[in-house]
Motif scaffolding. Structure first.
Motif, PDB file in Angstrom:
ATOM      1  N   HIS A 151      -7.232 -21.078   1.881  1.00  0.00           N
ATOM      2  CA  HIS A 151      -7.514 -21.434   3.268  1.00  0.00           C
ATOM      3  C   HIS A 151      -6.557 -22.513   3.767  1.00  0.00           C
ATOM      4  N   ASP A 152      -6.278 -23.490   2.934  1.00  0.00           N
ATOM      5  CA  ASP A 152      -5.549 -24.676   3.393  1.00  0.00           C
ATOM      6  C   ASP A 152      -4.074 -24.709   3.007  1.00  0.00           C
ATOM      7  N   THR A 153      -3.622 -23.719   2.243  1.00  0.00           N
ATOM      8  CA  THR A 153      -2.199 -23.707   1.915  1.00  0.00           C
ATOM      9  C   THR A 153      -1.558 -22.493   2.571  1.00  0.00           C
ATOM     10  N   LYS A 154      -0.233 -22.498   2.557  1.00  0.00           N
ATOM     11  CA  LYS A 154       0.471 -21.422   3.245  1.00  0.00           C
ATOM     12  C   LYS A 154       0.814 -20.260   2.310  1.00  0.00           C
ATOM     13  N   ALA A 204      -0.722 -17.759   1.336  1.00  0.00           N
ATOM     14  CA  ALA A 204      -1.149 -16.413   1.731  1.00  0.00           C
ATOM     15  C   ALA A 204      -1.649 -16.402   3.168  1.00  0.00           C
ATOM     16  N   GLY A 205      -0.906 -17.041   4.025  1.00  0.00           N
ATOM     17  CA  GLY A 205      -1.257 -16.998   5.438  1.00  0.00           C
ATOM     18  C   GLY A 205      -2.380 -17.933   5.839  1.00  0.00           C
ATOM     19  N   GLY A 206      -2.784 -18.823   4.937  1.00  0.00           N
ATOM     20  CA  GLY A 206      -3.816 -19.805   5.265  1.00  0.00           C
ATOM     21  C   GLY A 206      -5.088 -19.175   5.771  1.00  0.00           C
ATOM     22  N   SER A 207      -5.679 -19.796   6.794  1.00  0.00           N
ATOM     23  CA  SER A 207      -6.975 -19.314   7.267  1.00  0.00           C
ATOM     24  C   SER A 207      -6.849 -17.982   8.005  1.00  0.00           C
ATOM     25  N   ASP A 208      -5.614 -17.622   8.407  1.00  0.00           N
ATOM     26  CA  ASP A 208      -5.437 -16.347   9.114  1.00  0.00           C
ATOM     27  C   ASP A 208      -5.456 -15.146   8.172  1.00  0.00           C
ATOM     28  N   GLY A 209      -5.202 -15.396   6.897  1.00  0.00           N
ATOM     29  CA  GLY A 209      -5.173 -14.288   5.957  1.00  0.00           C
ATOM     30  C   GLY A 209      -3.867 -13.521   6.024  1.00  0.00           C
ATOM     31  N   MET A 210      -3.874 -12.347   5.443  1.00  0.00           N
ATOM     32  CA  MET A 210      -2.662 -11.522   5.363  1.00  0.00           C
ATOM     33  C   MET A 210      -2.999 -10.071   5.689  1.00  0.00           C
ATOM     34  N   TYR A 211      -2.034  -9.421   6.320  1.00  0.00           N
ATOM     35  CA  TYR A 211      -2.222  -7.988   6.568  1.00  0.00           C
ATOM     36  C   TYR A 211      -1.602  -7.174   5.444  1.00  0.00           C
ATOM     37  N   ILE A 212      -2.204  -6.047   5.173  1.00  0.00           N
ATOM     38  CA  ILE A 212      -1.640  -5.094   4.213  1.00  0.00           C
ATOM     39  C   ILE A 212      -1.354  -3.837   5.031  1.00  0.00           C
ATOM     40  N   TYR A 213      -0.081  -3.670   5.411  1.00  0.00           N
ATOM     41  CA  TYR A 213       0.237  -2.608   6.383  1.00  0.00           C
ATOM     42  C   TYR A 213       0.252  -1.219   5.756  1.00  0.00           C
ATOM     43  N   PHE A 214       0.453  -1.179   4.433  1.00  0.00           N
ATOM     44  CA  PHE A 214       0.538   0.136   3.789  1.00  0.00           C
ATOM     45  C   PHE A 214      -0.460   0.233   2.646  1.00  0.00           C
ATOM     46  N   LYS A 215      -1.075   1.385   2.532  1.00  0.00           N
ATOM     47  CA  LYS A 215      -2.034   1.588   1.434  1.00  0.00           C
ATOM     48  C   LYS A 215      -1.266   1.773   0.132  1.00  0.00           C
ATOM     49  N   PRO A 216      -1.852   1.363  -0.973  1.00  0.00           N
ATOM     50  CA  PRO A 216      -1.179   1.591  -2.263  1.00  0.00           C
ATOM     51  C   PRO A 216      -1.056   3.091  -2.551  1.00  0.00           C
ATOM     52  N   GLU A 217      -0.026   3.427  -3.286  1.00  0.00           N
ATOM     53  CA  GLU A 217       0.248   4.849  -3.555  1.00  0.00           C
ATOM     54  C   GLU A 217       0.256   5.138  -5.043  1.00  0.00           C
ATOM     55  N   LEU A 218      -0.162   6.346  -5.350  1.00  0.00           N
ATOM     56  CA  LEU A 218      -0.165   6.792  -6.742  1.00  0.00           C
ATOM     57  C   LEU A 218       0.925   7.859  -6.869  1.00  0.00           C
ATOM     58  N   VAL A 219       2.136   7.399  -7.131  1.00  0.00           N
ATOM     59  CA  VAL A 219       3.276   8.307  -7.087  1.00  0.00           C
ATOM     60  C   VAL A 219       3.573   8.875  -8.473  1.00  0.00           C
ATOM     61  N   VAL A 220       3.602  10.211  -8.543  1.00  0.00           N
ATOM     62  CA  VAL A 220       4.021  10.893  -9.773  1.00  0.00           C
ATOM     63  C   VAL A 220       5.089  11.904  -9.385  1.00  0.00           C
ATOM     64  N   GLY A 221       6.276  11.800  -9.973  1.00  0.00           N
ATOM     65  CA  GLY A 221       7.361  12.742  -9.688  1.00  0.00           C
ATOM     66  C   GLY A 221       7.728  12.780  -8.217  1.00  0.00           C
ATOM     67  N   GLY A 222       7.728  11.608  -7.558  1.00  0.00           N
ATOM     68  CA  GLY A 222       8.160  11.535  -6.168  1.00  0.00           C
ATOM     69  C   GLY A 222       7.075  11.898  -5.165  1.00  0.00           C
ATOM     70  N   ARG A 223       5.898  12.317  -5.646  1.00  0.00           N
ATOM     71  CA  ARG A 223       4.828  12.678  -4.704  1.00  0.00           C
ATOM     72  C   ARG A 223       3.657  11.708  -4.828  1.00  0.00           C
ATOM     73  N   ASN A 224       3.104  11.344  -3.694  1.00  0.00           N
ATOM     74  CA  ASN A 224       1.922  10.488  -3.702  1.00  0.00           C
ATOM     75  C   ASN A 224       0.681  11.366  -3.907  1.00  0.00           C
ATOM     76  N   LEU A 225       0.035  11.161  -5.042  1.00  0.00           N
ATOM     77  CA  LEU A 225      -1.115  12.016  -5.374  1.00  0.00           C
ATOM     78  C   LEU A 225      -2.391  11.612  -4.645  1.00  0.00           C
ATOM     79  N   LEU A 226      -2.377  10.368  -4.146  1.00  0.00           N
ATOM     80  CA  LEU A 226      -3.626   9.850  -3.598  1.00  0.00           C
ATOM     81  C   LEU A 226      -3.365   9.298  -2.207  1.00  0.00           C
ATOM     82  N   ASP A 227      -3.780  10.037  -1.209  1.00  0.00           N
ATOM     83  CA  ASP A 227      -3.552   9.576   0.161  1.00  0.00           C
ATOM     84  C   ASP A 227      -4.729   8.725   0.606  1.00  0.00           C
ATOM     85  N   LEU A 228      -4.610   7.415   0.385  1.00  0.00           N
ATOM     86  CA  LEU A 228      -5.725   6.533   0.712  1.00  0.00           C
ATOM     87  C   LEU A 228      -5.858   6.323   2.224  1.00  0.00           C
ATOM     88  N   GLU A 229      -4.884   6.801   3.000  1.00  0.00           N
ATOM     89  CA  GLU A 229      -5.002   6.743   4.454  1.00  0.00           C
ATOM     90  C   GLU A 229      -6.136   7.649   4.916  1.00  0.00           C
TER      91      GLU A 229
END
Lengths: 257, 337
Positions: free
Chosen positions: B131-134, B136-161
């Motif tokens: 909250h009080d240090t910078k 991780a964005g302090g009290s504002d928090g942080m955005y995660i713009y992209f969902k994590p991906e489970l990539v095997v052989g160039g393809r994302n197996l899990l579309d968490l979107e």
């Protein structure tokens, strides 16, 4: 003389300025019941707590055979072969007799903290638990939830739990406390069998029981041992009689028993 | 031990699973997301119950592990794409395990009310760290713009979107956590943990390394919470210090108690009930928090064994001793010193 299993040398426990136990050297032999008697506040329970590791000594040393156990925590002492019962019955009241004892056996099995597979799966643990239940005379109560048993049976259960840990030395803190006559007789008979192949140290106020059971006797007063030896020898010492002034009848009664 | 929950009939489990699987095909997207959120919080409550219900240790820093899991995902998500699940998830869980190990190793040296205070203090420290240090964005928090991906052989197996895919991931996580905790509780390890809860002195004198057993449970529980936090952060695309504050820790504790500490699924039911209650009250009343408090008080008075007791009231033939609430651990002092 038979093999010395547990040997404590010059034990001392101070609480601030108070010496609860001082200069106590005791040993427990195989096939022997060693009784520690003395008036209230003599430091008998503290002595048991020191031997079991529940209380750390201020000074002194304890050996199990060749092994120095002075600084072992209670759970490691249990694994080293020291089993104990408590003055206040200490069992898992909501579990069955068998589960109580199985748990004790589990602590001393090959994989006491295995995280997969059910606890009941371990045949070796079950067998040792069943043997301990039988030795304590509770086979017919195996499936009973502990809290529904009589006080005497609960104390028997506590002994069964101690047995399941396969101790070489058993410490019993007033095992007869609060028992009726018939229950006490059954417990005395059980304790008499416990020393077979093991060593037993017992603290007890019931002089009938002490003289019925003890092969050796140590008398403590104010945290110090004032006499030790065979029951016949100790009983006739003037110092013991003086310490028990007012309790003379008890010793006489015990002698007559 | 008495808290061994009676295994619900296979039919009941199958029915619940069938409904759970069918749900995202029946209800609207909003409720699919709502159910996903509830399942992750349920997983969090379930993990806390390992420590509180089976370990007898009332921890007030459990949200810290949840939040740490979320923040780890935020740290590891690149600017231009999703984090790799292969790397980010194990790393996040390892970090959470390390944090739980340190907090547990220090706080488990205390007992009872002191344990509660020490865990609370740790939770607050971590809250203010973010909250009080910078970092991780302090009290504002942080955005995660992209969902994590489970990539095997160039393809994302899990579309968490996809809300539906995410729903099934959350369902699998919750089910996996439930199976894991059930397995642990019935194992020799679980028996030793419960023995230490019921009578620490006796557990020690039987030869159990009580401290190590509790620490292990604390870390396992923290890691499950961290996993829930990791995916929660992923779902909302956002982390904030509130995620690891004591307010959430206390709320999870309420869920555990509300659902009943005597079972594995109870806390999950508690989580669903509390979140569902909030959702309903929010749409109907202005001062919904006040009403929520009253409902919780009423439930605790009427059902001291938790919501699970409701099932035994409705189906008296399933009455069993395990519905009684866990009693606090008794640390007996050495008698007659």
């Amino acid at each position: 003389m038979s093999e010395i299993l547990l040997k404590a040398t010059a034990l001392e426990k101070r609480y601030g300025g108070l010496k609860a136990v001082s200069g106590v050297s005791v040993d427990v032999h195989r096939d022997e019941v060693h009784a520690v008697i003395g008036p209230n506040g003599a430091g008998k329970s503290t002595l048991i707590n020191l031997l079991s590791g529940d209380v750390a000594p201020t000074s002194g040393a304890m050996m199990m055979g060749e092994r120095d156990i002075t600084h072992l925590s209670p759970n490691l002492r249990a694994l080293a072969g020291v089993g104990r019962s408590y003055q206040k019955t200490t069992i898992f009241r909501d579990s069955t007799v068998f589960e109580n004892v199985r748990l004790a056996a589990q602590a001393h099995g090959g994989s006491p903290l295995r995280m997969v597979g059910t606890a009941e799966r371990d045949g070796n643990v079950n067998a040792r638990a069943a043997a301990a239940v039988e030795e304590a005379g509770l086979s017919h109560r195996s499936g009973t939830v502990a809290k529904f048993m009589s006080h005497g049976e609960q104390r028997q259960l506590e002994i069964a739990m101690v047995l399941a840990t396969e101790p070489r030395v058993i410490l019993l803190d007033e095992p007869l406390a609060g028992m009726g006559h018939a229950e006490a007789q059954r417990m005395i008979a059980l304790i008499g069998r416990l020393k077979d192949g093991r060593g037993v140290l017992i603290v007890e106020h019931d002089m009938d029981a002490v003289f019925a059971l003890a092969d050796r006797l140590t008398v403590m007063v104010d945290g110090r041992p004032i006499a030790s030896g065979s029951p016949e020898h100790v009983r006739n010492l003037p110092a013991v009689r003086a310490a028990y002034l007012g309790h003379d009848d008890e010793i006489e009664a015990g002698a007559a028993a | 031990m008495k808290r061994l929950s009676k295994i619900p009939s296979a039919g009941l489990i199958a029915a619940v699973l069938a409904v759970a699987v069918a749900l995202p095909f029946v209800v609207s997207g909003y409720y699919v997301q709502f159910a996903s959120k509830a399942m992750l919080v349920g997983m969090l409550a379930l993990s806390l119950n390992l420590v509180v219900g089976y370990g007898g240790l009332v921890s007030l820093c459990h949200a810290a592990f949840f939040g740490f899991g979320g923040y780890m995902l935020a740290f590891m998500t690149p600017e231009d794409g999703g984090a790799s699940l292969w790397l980010s998830l194990p790393t996040a869980l390892l970090v959470v395990a390390a944090v739980a190990l340190v907090i547990g190793a220090l706080s488990l040296r205390t007992r009872g009310i002191y344990f509660i205070m020490v865990t609370l203090a740790f939770g607050e420290m971590l809250f203010y760290l973010f909250h009080d240090t910078k970092i991780a964005g302090g009290s504002d928090g942080m955005y995660i713009y992209f969902k994590p991906e489970l990539v095997v052989g160039g393809r994302n197996l899990l579309d968490l979107e996809s809300a539906r895919t995410f729903y099934f991931v959350a369902l699998a996580l919750l089910a996996g956590a439930a199976v894991l905790v059930k397995e642990l509780v019935g194992s020799p390890f679980g028996r030793a943990l419960a023995a230490a809860r019921d009578n620490e002195r006796r557990a020690l004198s039987l030869g159990f390394p009580v401290f190590r057993v509790r620490l292990t449970a604390f870390v396992v529980s923290g890691v499950i919470a961290g996993m829930a936090g990791f995916f929660s952060a992923s779902q909302f695309g956002f982390v904030a210090p509130q995620m690891l504050g004591w307010h959430l820790s206390a709320t999870i504790l309420v869920m555990v108690v509300l659902g009943g500490m005597g079972s594995i699924i109870g806390p999950v039911v508690g989580a669903f009930a509390l979140i569902g209650l909030e959702e309903v009250l929010k749409t109907s009343f202005e001062h919904w928090k006040l009403i929520k408090g009253l409902v919780i008080i009423a439930l605790v008075f009427l059902l001291p064994g938790g919501l699970r007791q409701l099932a035994t009231l409705l189906m008296p033939e399933r009455v069993d001793a395990s519905a009684t609430p866990a009693k606090p651990r008794s640390d007996e002092a050495p008698a007659n010193v």
